[in-house]
Design a protein around this motif. Sequence first.
Motif, short mmCIF file in Angstrom:
data_model
loop_
_atom_site.label_atom_id
_atom_site.label_comp_id
_atom_site.label_asym_id
_atom_site.label_seq_id
_atom_site.Cartn_x
_atom_site.Cartn_y
_atom_site.Cartn_z
N TYR A 120 0.84 -1.20 0.00
CA TYR A 120 0.00 0.00 0.00
C TYR A 120 0.87 1.24 0.00
N ILE A 121 0.52 2.22 -0.83
CA ILE A 121 1.19 3.51 -0.85
C ILE A 121 0.12 4.60 -0.91
N GLU A 122 0.53 5.83 -0.58
CA GLU A 122 -0.42 6.94 -0.59
C GLU A 122 -0.41 7.68 -1.92
N ARG A 123 -1.58 8.13 -2.33
CA ARG A 123 -1.75 8.80 -3.61
C ARG A 123 -0.96 10.11 -3.69
N SER A 124 -0.71 10.73 -2.56
CA SER A 124 -0.04 12.03 -2.55
C SER A 124 1.47 11.95 -2.75
N SER A 126 5.27 11.26 -4.47
CA SER A 126 5.85 11.79 -5.71
C SER A 126 5.81 10.75 -6.82
N GLN A 127 5.90 11.21 -8.06
CA GLN A 127 5.89 10.31 -9.20
C GLN A 127 7.13 9.42 -9.21
N GLU A 128 8.27 9.97 -8.79
CA GLU A 128 9.49 9.15 -8.72
C GLU A 128 9.28 7.96 -7.79
N PHE A 129 8.70 8.24 -6.62
CA PHE A 129 8.45 7.17 -5.66
C PHE A 129 7.46 6.14 -6.21
N ILE A 130 6.37 6.61 -6.80
CA ILE A 130 5.36 5.70 -7.33
C ILE A 130 5.96 4.81 -8.42
N SER A 131 6.79 5.38 -9.29
CA SER A 131 7.43 4.60 -10.35
C SER A 131 8.35 3.54 -9.78
N ASN A 132 9.16 3.91 -8.78
CA ASN A 132 10.07 2.95 -8.15
C ASN A 132 9.30 1.87 -7.42
N THR A 133 8.22 2.24 -6.77
CA THR A 133 7.43 1.27 -6.02
C THR A 133 6.79 0.26 -6.97
N CYS A 134 6.23 0.73 -8.05
CA CYS A 134 5.59 -0.18 -9.00
C CYS A 134 6.60 -1.14 -9.63
N MET A 135 7.86 -0.71 -9.75
CA MET A 135 8.89 -1.58 -10.28
C MET A 135 9.16 -2.74 -9.32
N TYR A 136 9.18 -2.46 -8.03
CA TYR A 136 9.50 -3.48 -7.04
C TYR A 136 8.26 -4.18 -6.47
N TYR A 137 7.09 -3.55 -6.61
CA TYR A 137 5.86 -4.10 -6.02
C TYR A 137 4.76 -4.14 -7.07
N SER A 139 2.16 -5.93 -7.07
CA SER A 139 0.88 -6.02 -6.37
C SER A 139 0.81 -4.86 -5.38
N VAL A 140 0.20 -3.75 -5.80
CA VAL A 140 0.20 -2.54 -4.99
C VAL A 140 -1.16 -1.86 -5.09
N GLN A 141 -1.61 -1.30 -3.98
CA GLN A 141 -2.82 -0.51 -3.94
C GLN A 141 -2.47 0.92 -3.55
N VAL A 142 -2.99 1.88 -4.31
CA VAL A 142 -2.79 3.29 -4.00
C VAL A 142 -4.00 3.77 -3.21
N VAL A 143 -3.76 4.26 -2.00
CA VAL A 143 -4.86 4.67 -1.12
C VAL A 143 -4.67 6.13 -0.73
#
Length: 277
Positions: A120-124, A126-137, A139-143
């Motif tokens: 789980y990550i927060e929608r607020s 940064s785009q850099e973080f979201i991109s890196n997270t999706c690379m490693y995870y 299965s992720v939900q944005v909340v």
Amino acid sequence: MPMQAEGNAAIRLIACDMDGTLLDSRKRLPRDFAAVFAALQARGTIFAVASGRQYAVLRRDMEPYAQQMLFICENGALVMHRGKRLLIDPLDAGDLPAILGAVRGLQGVYPVVCRAETAYIERSASQEFISNTCMYYPSVQVVEDLSVCLGSQDVCKVAFYDEGDAQTHELPALQRALGERVAVILSGEHWVDVMKPGVSKGKAMRALQEQLHIAPEACMAFGDYLNDCELLQSVGESYAMENAHPALRAVARHIAPSNDEDGVMRVIRSRFQLQDI
């Protein structure tokens, strides 16, 4: 026959970190991995990936081998085999508010709450973080708010991504805020993992050794970063990569060529006399 390790014990279990170890700098498996893996299987040697990554991404990336492979996930908090949990060692749900609040306001730092099945990550963020997270995870939900995870009993870890240098920025802040109530581990240039005290790849390896009746002397492990220290200390034959953190090199019994030189495969080929496959 399997090649004999020092101490005259045949290697029966190999555990290998992924990023910076088995994978090269472009996140690619060695070209000869399939052939070496098949040769190990034929000799009865078990291969386990041991990573800070979640099970979903490890299984996806190792899909051709997943039925024959062990997965030590989330830095040892979760061990999977053929889609079934062999071990889970989650954070105390009561510690989650303090963990999530520990670096609130620290610029460029974002948490990932890693439950057994999804992250789980927060929608607020940064785009850099979201991109890196999706690379490693994968299965992720944005909340909207990670408070939805409070009370969860299967949070394996909370991983914090730092857009700067994790070792000098978020790591000391987390250590100051959380003290010894949880384990705070530097797991990469931009990542710090917060887990239940005592949880590590090494603890998971020792549990597997007990379940499978395999002595530490009959185990080999490879790693490159500080979250691999306990793993290397849990086996008889420990290898830090040439590109490894200096502190890991100091605890390893051997040094393997770097991940960009197919170091893991070169060591295994030599130790198991597989040069001709």
